[in-house]
Design a protein around this motif. Structure first.
Motif, PDB file in Angstrom:
ATOM      1  N   ALA A  31       0.839  -1.212   0.000  1.00  0.00           N
ATOM      2  CA  ALA A  31       0.000   0.000   0.000  1.00  0.00           C
ATOM      3  C   ALA A  31       0.869   1.255   0.000  1.00  0.00           C
ATOM      4  CB  ALA A  31      -0.895  -0.009   1.232  1.00  0.00           C
ATOM      5  N   HIS A  32       0.541   2.198  -0.850  1.00  0.00           N
ATOM      6  CA  HIS A  32       1.187   3.499  -0.704  1.00  0.00           C
ATOM      7  C   HIS A  32       0.252   4.629  -1.096  1.00  0.00           C
ATOM      8  CE1 HIS A  32       2.357   2.838  -4.893  1.00  0.00           C
ATOM      9  NE2 HIS A  32       2.456   4.143  -4.982  1.00  0.00           N
ATOM     10  N   GLU A  33       0.383   5.690  -0.317  1.00  0.00           N
ATOM     11  CA  GLU A  33      -0.537   6.815  -0.429  1.00  0.00           C
ATOM     12  C   GLU A  33      -0.034   7.773  -1.501  1.00  0.00           C
ATOM     13  OE1 GLU A  33      -0.759   9.084   3.156  1.00  0.00           O
ATOM     14  OE2 GLU A  33      -2.727   9.938   2.659  1.00  0.00           O
ATOM     15  N   ALA A  34      -0.838   7.976  -2.532  1.00  0.00           N
ATOM     16  CA  ALA A  34      -0.429   8.869  -3.628  1.00  0.00           C
ATOM     17  C   ALA A  34      -0.980  10.280  -3.426  1.00  0.00           C
ATOM     18  CB  ALA A  34      -0.917   8.310  -4.959  1.00  0.00           C
ATOM     19  N   LEU A  35      -2.194  10.386  -2.900  1.00  0.00           N
ATOM     20  CA  LEU A  35      -2.862  11.693  -2.772  1.00  0.00           C
ATOM     21  C   LEU A  35      -3.519  11.804  -1.403  1.00  0.00           C
ATOM     22  CD1 LEU A  35      -4.992  12.202  -6.011  1.00  0.00           C
ATOM     23  CD2 LEU A  35      -3.063  13.606  -5.293  1.00  0.00           C
ATOM     24  N   PRO A  53       6.070  17.873  -8.275  1.00  0.00           N
ATOM     25  CA  PRO A  53       7.190  16.989  -8.558  1.00  0.00           C
ATOM     26  C   PRO A  53       6.719  15.632  -9.062  1.00  0.00           C
ATOM     27  CG  PRO A  53       6.899  17.254  -6.185  1.00  0.00           C
ATOM     28  CD  PRO A  53       5.938  18.197  -6.852  1.00  0.00           C
ATOM     29  N   SER A  54       7.629  14.932  -9.701  1.00  0.00           N
ATOM     30  CA  SER A  54       7.311  13.626 -10.242  1.00  0.00           C
ATOM     31  C   SER A  54       6.777  12.698  -9.142  1.00  0.00           C
ATOM     32  CB  SER A  54       8.600  13.057 -10.839  1.00  0.00           C
ATOM     33  OG  SER A  54       8.308  11.901 -11.519  1.00  0.00           O
ATOM     34  N   GLY A  55       5.700  11.996  -9.449  1.00  0.00           N
ATOM     35  CA  GLY A  55       5.165  11.003  -8.512  1.00  0.00           C
ATOM     36  C   GLY A  55       4.278  11.575  -7.422  1.00  0.00           C
ATOM     37  N   CYS A  56       3.877  12.859  -7.535  1.00  0.00           N
ATOM     38  CA  CYS A  56       3.078  13.457  -6.448  1.00  0.00           C
ATOM     39  C   CYS A  56       1.579  13.204  -6.628  1.00  0.00           C
ATOM     40  CB  CYS A  56       3.346  14.957  -6.346  1.00  0.00           C
ATOM     41  SG  CYS A  56       2.633  15.891  -7.703  1.00  0.00           S
ATOM     42  N   SER A  59      -1.317  12.657 -12.116  1.00  0.00           N
ATOM     43  CA  SER A  59      -2.061  11.780 -13.040  1.00  0.00           C
ATOM     44  C   SER A  59      -3.138  11.031 -12.280  1.00  0.00           C
ATOM     45  CB  SER A  59      -1.130  10.747 -13.683  1.00  0.00           C
ATOM     46  OG  SER A  59      -0.075  11.384 -14.318  1.00  0.00           O
ATOM     47  N   THR A  60      -2.817  10.619 -11.058  1.00  0.00           N
ATOM     48  CA  THR A  60      -3.813   9.897 -10.254  1.00  0.00           C
ATOM     49  C   THR A  60      -5.069  10.741 -10.101  1.00  0.00           C
ATOM     50  OG1 THR A  60      -2.069   8.719  -9.073  1.00  0.00           O
ATOM     51  CG2 THR A  60      -4.206   8.842  -7.982  1.00  0.00           C
ATOM     52  N   LEU A  61      -4.909  12.029  -9.820  1.00  0.00           N
ATOM     53  CA  LEU A  61      -6.085  12.890  -9.650  1.00  0.00           C
ATOM     54  C   LEU A  61      -6.898  12.956 -10.952  1.00  0.00           C
ATOM     55  CD1 LEU A  61      -7.757  14.679  -7.813  1.00  0.00           C
ATOM     56  CD2 LEU A  61      -6.360  16.634  -8.507  1.00  0.00           C
ATOM     57  N   ASP A 171      -3.191  14.973 -19.602  1.00  0.00           N
ATOM     58  CA  ASP A 171      -2.048  14.501 -18.817  1.00  0.00           C
ATOM     59  C   ASP A 171      -0.755  14.685 -19.614  1.00  0.00           C
ATOM     60  OD1 ASP A 171      -0.499  13.398 -16.889  1.00  0.00           O
ATOM     61  OD2 ASP A 171      -1.396  11.405 -16.957  1.00  0.00           O
ATOM     62  N   GLU A 172      -0.082  15.785 -19.395  1.00  0.00           N
ATOM     63  CA  GLU A 172       1.156  16.129 -20.109  1.00  0.00           C
ATOM     64  C   GLU A 172       1.016  15.866 -21.613  1.00  0.00           C
ATOM     65  OE1 GLU A 172       4.914  15.227 -18.178  1.00  0.00           O
ATOM     66  OE2 GLU A 172       3.778  14.043 -16.728  1.00  0.00           O
ATOM     67  N   PRO A 173       0.000  16.449 -22.247  1.00  0.00           N
ATOM     68  CA  PRO A 173      -0.305  16.046 -23.618  1.00  0.00           C
ATOM     69  C   PRO A 173       0.772  16.446 -24.623  1.00  0.00           C
ATOM     70  CG  PRO A 173      -1.591  17.976 -23.016  1.00  0.00           C
ATOM     71  CD  PRO A 173      -0.915  17.514 -21.767  1.00  0.00           C
ATOM     72  N   ALA A 222       5.275  17.122  -2.605  1.00  0.00           N
ATOM     73  CA  ALA A 222       5.784  15.788  -2.928  1.00  0.00           C
ATOM     74  C   ALA A 222       4.818  14.758  -2.348  1.00  0.00           C
ATOM     75  CB  ALA A 222       7.170  15.610  -2.342  1.00  0.00           C
ATOM     76  N   ARG A 223       4.935  13.485  -2.810  1.00  0.00           N
ATOM     77  CA  ARG A 223       4.016  12.425  -2.402  1.00  0.00           C
ATOM     78  C   ARG A 223       3.995  12.199  -0.897  1.00  0.00           C
ATOM     79  NH1 ARG A 223       3.716   6.784  -2.043  1.00  0.00           N
ATOM     80  NH2 ARG A 223       5.955   6.555  -2.014  1.00  0.00           N
ATOM     81  N   PRO A 224       2.835  11.983  -0.272  1.00  0.00           N
ATOM     82  CA  PRO A 224       1.516  11.996  -0.879  1.00  0.00           C
ATOM     83  C   PRO A 224       1.127  13.417  -1.274  1.00  0.00           C
ATOM     84  CG  PRO A 224       1.286  11.797   1.501  1.00  0.00           C
ATOM     85  CD  PRO A 224       2.750  11.731   1.199  1.00  0.00           C
TER      86      PRO A 224
HETATM   87  N1  LIG Z   1      -2.018   1.985 -11.176  1.00  0.00           N
HETATM   88  C1  LIG Z   1      -1.187   2.211 -10.135  1.00  0.00           C
HETATM   89  N2  LIG Z   1      -0.957   1.255  -9.221  1.00  0.00           N
HETATM   90  C2  LIG Z   1      -0.148   1.470  -8.170  1.00  0.00           C
HETATM   91  N3  LIG Z   1       0.503   2.637  -7.948  1.00  0.00           N
HETATM   92  C3  LIG Z   1       0.325   3.620  -8.837  1.00  0.00           C
HETATM   93  C4  LIG Z   1      -0.525   3.468  -9.973  1.00  0.00           C
HETATM   94  N4  LIG Z   1      -0.506   4.638 -10.681  1.00  0.00           N
HETATM   95  C5  LIG Z   1       0.311   5.474 -10.009  1.00  0.00           C
HETATM   96  N5  LIG Z   1       0.809   4.870  -8.910  1.00  0.00           N
HETATM   97  C6  LIG Z   1       1.708   5.471  -7.923  1.00  0.00           C
HETATM   98  O1  LIG Z   1       1.076   6.633  -7.399  1.00  0.00           O
HETATM   99  C7  LIG Z   1       2.029   7.653  -7.176  1.00  0.00           C
HETATM  100  C8  LIG Z   1       1.619   8.885  -7.967  1.00  0.00           C
HETATM  101  O2  LIG Z   1       1.724   8.585  -9.358  1.00  0.00           O
HETATM  102  P1  LIG Z   1       1.224   9.592 -10.483  1.00  0.00           P
HETATM  103  O3  LIG Z   1       1.531   8.970 -11.799  1.00  0.00           O
HETATM  104  O4  LIG Z   1      -0.175   9.974 -10.208  1.00  0.00           O
HETATM  105  O5  LIG Z   1       2.148  10.840 -10.204  1.00  0.00           O
HETATM  106  P2  LIG Z   1       2.481  12.081 -11.146  1.00  0.00           P
HETATM  107  O6  LIG Z   1       2.531  13.265 -10.260  1.00  0.00           O
HETATM  108  O7  LIG Z   1       1.539  12.120 -12.291  1.00  0.00           O
HETATM  109  O8  LIG Z   1       3.932  11.684 -11.643  1.00  0.00           O
HETATM  110  P3  LIG Z   1       4.721  12.141 -12.968  1.00  0.00           P
HETATM  111  O9  LIG Z   1       4.800  13.617 -12.911  1.00  0.00           O
HETATM  112  O10 LIG Z   1       6.058  11.474 -12.820  1.00  0.00           O
HETATM  113  O11 LIG Z   1       3.927  11.608 -14.134  1.00  0.00           O
HETATM  114  C9  LIG Z   1       3.381   7.094  -7.613  1.00  0.00           C
HETATM  115  O12 LIG Z   1       4.052   6.630  -6.466  1.00  0.00           O
HETATM  116  C10 LIG Z   1       3.018   5.959  -8.530  1.00  0.00           C
HETATM  117  O13 LIG Z   1       3.997   4.946  -8.500  1.00  0.00           O
END
Ligand SMILES: Nc1ncnc2c1ncn2[C@@H]1O[C@H](COP(=O)(O)OP(=O)(O)OP(=O)(O)O)[C@@H](O)[C@H]1O
Length: 274
Positions: A31-35, A53-56, A59-61, A171-173, A222-224
């Motif tokens: 489990a990891h918290e993205a948002l 920043p990358s991974g924050c 895209s999830t949102l 998403d970063e089109p 940064a993440r979350p």
């Molecule tokens: N389908 C998924 N399953 C599990 N973890 C995921 C999934 N999609 C994203 N994550 C994780 O969620 C976190 C956020 O990812 P996300 O792609 O939303 O970030 P981001 O801000 O869009 O990153 P980037 O700018 O690098 O594209 C990251 O730790 C990523 O590994």
């Protein structure tokens, strides 16, 4: 401040997020918290840029608002309806377009209508109109591999527009495009956005792009990912990227982001060392 209720937001809002969080693989050891705790309102016709920043979790949102994934905390509404799955009202456009190589441009653009069983004459007419809006009506009968990268992204935008979405989730089109093509695509997107009246939620890593496009810039930690600040961009359009105001805004956003990017790097190094 976060609340699941309708209180305090306008029925006119295109998208409303209240206390939205997402933990991936929630019930597992991975489990990891993205948002966490995202409160965000987007007005109809507003252009909002997500920067962080990358991974924050940017895209999830977008995936949550698109209805392609479910949040693990909080609620999302689009035009007063809870988001419980995808809808033609909300179109998502990715960095790498996934056009079907075996279909013509017009067939790609009208693909969503063919799923609904619309007759060919209607699909052609809708595709022509959408392609006219992106300046590619001439390319109706071409195949994707006959087009440049910028043209393929315009086809992807036309495909999204063909469904007449009220919200465009991008998403970063333009990330895969060269600098000059990206600048052209930004101008083009602003024209399409103005014509369509849709709200746009646009993810980018580029501060320049945020200043060129946004009505408001949402800066993530940064993440979350949490909302660190929301910066209004009160610059008249067309924007002069060399104006002192644009320069000052770029500096402000750079400062806001710097500490978060440092934190994201430190976290990634710690993860790599585990
Ligand atoms: N389908 C998924 N399953 C599990 N973890 C995921 C999934 N999609 C994203 N994550 C994780 O969620 C976190 C956020 O990812 P996300 O792609 O939303 O970030 P981001 O801000 O869009 O990153 P980037 O700018 O690098 O594209 C990251 O730790 C990523 O590994």
């Amino acid at each position: 401040m976060a609340s699941d209720s309708y209180a305090n937001w306008s029925s006119q809002d295109a998208v409303v997020c209240r206390g939205v969080g997402k933990t991936w693989a929630e019930d597992t050891a991975r489990a990891h918290e993205a948002l966490r705790g995202i409160d965000l309102d987007i007005a109809p016709g507003e252009f909002v840029v997500l920067l962080g920043p990358s991974g924050c979790g940017k895209s999830t949102l977008l995936y949550l608002i698109a209805g392609l994934e479910r949040q693990t905390q909080g609620k999302i509404w689009a035009f007063r309806d809870p988001v419980e799955g995808p809808s033609p009202d909300r179109s998502l456009i990715f960095q790498e377009t996934s056009l079907f190589p075996w279909l013509t441009v017009w067939q790609n653009v009208s693909f969503g209508l063919s799923i609904r069983g619309a007759p060919e004459a209607e699909r052609r007419a809708v595709a022509r109109e959408a392609l006219q809006r992106v300046g590619l009506a001439e390319a109706m009968d071409k195949r994707p591999d006959e087009l440049s990268g910028g043209m393929r992204q315009r086809v992807a935008v036309a495909r999204a527009l063909a469904m007449r979405p009220k919200v465009l989730l991008m998403d970063e089109p333009f990330a895969a495009l060269d600098v000059q093509t990206r600048a052209k695509m930004q101008d083009f997107l602003l024209d399409v956005w103005r014509d369509s009246g849709a709200s746009v939620l646009f993810v980018t890593h580029h501060i320049d792009e945020a200043v060129a496009l946004a009505d408001r810039v949402v800066v993530f930690t940064a993440r979350p990912g949490r909302i660190k600040s929301i910066v209004p961009v009160d610059l008249p359009r067309p924007r002069d990227p060399f104006s002192p105001e644009a320069e000052a805004l770029r500096r402000q956003l750079t400062e806001e982001l710097r500490s978060e990017v440092d934190r994201a790097f430190a976290e990634q190094e710690a993860l790599a060392a585990e």
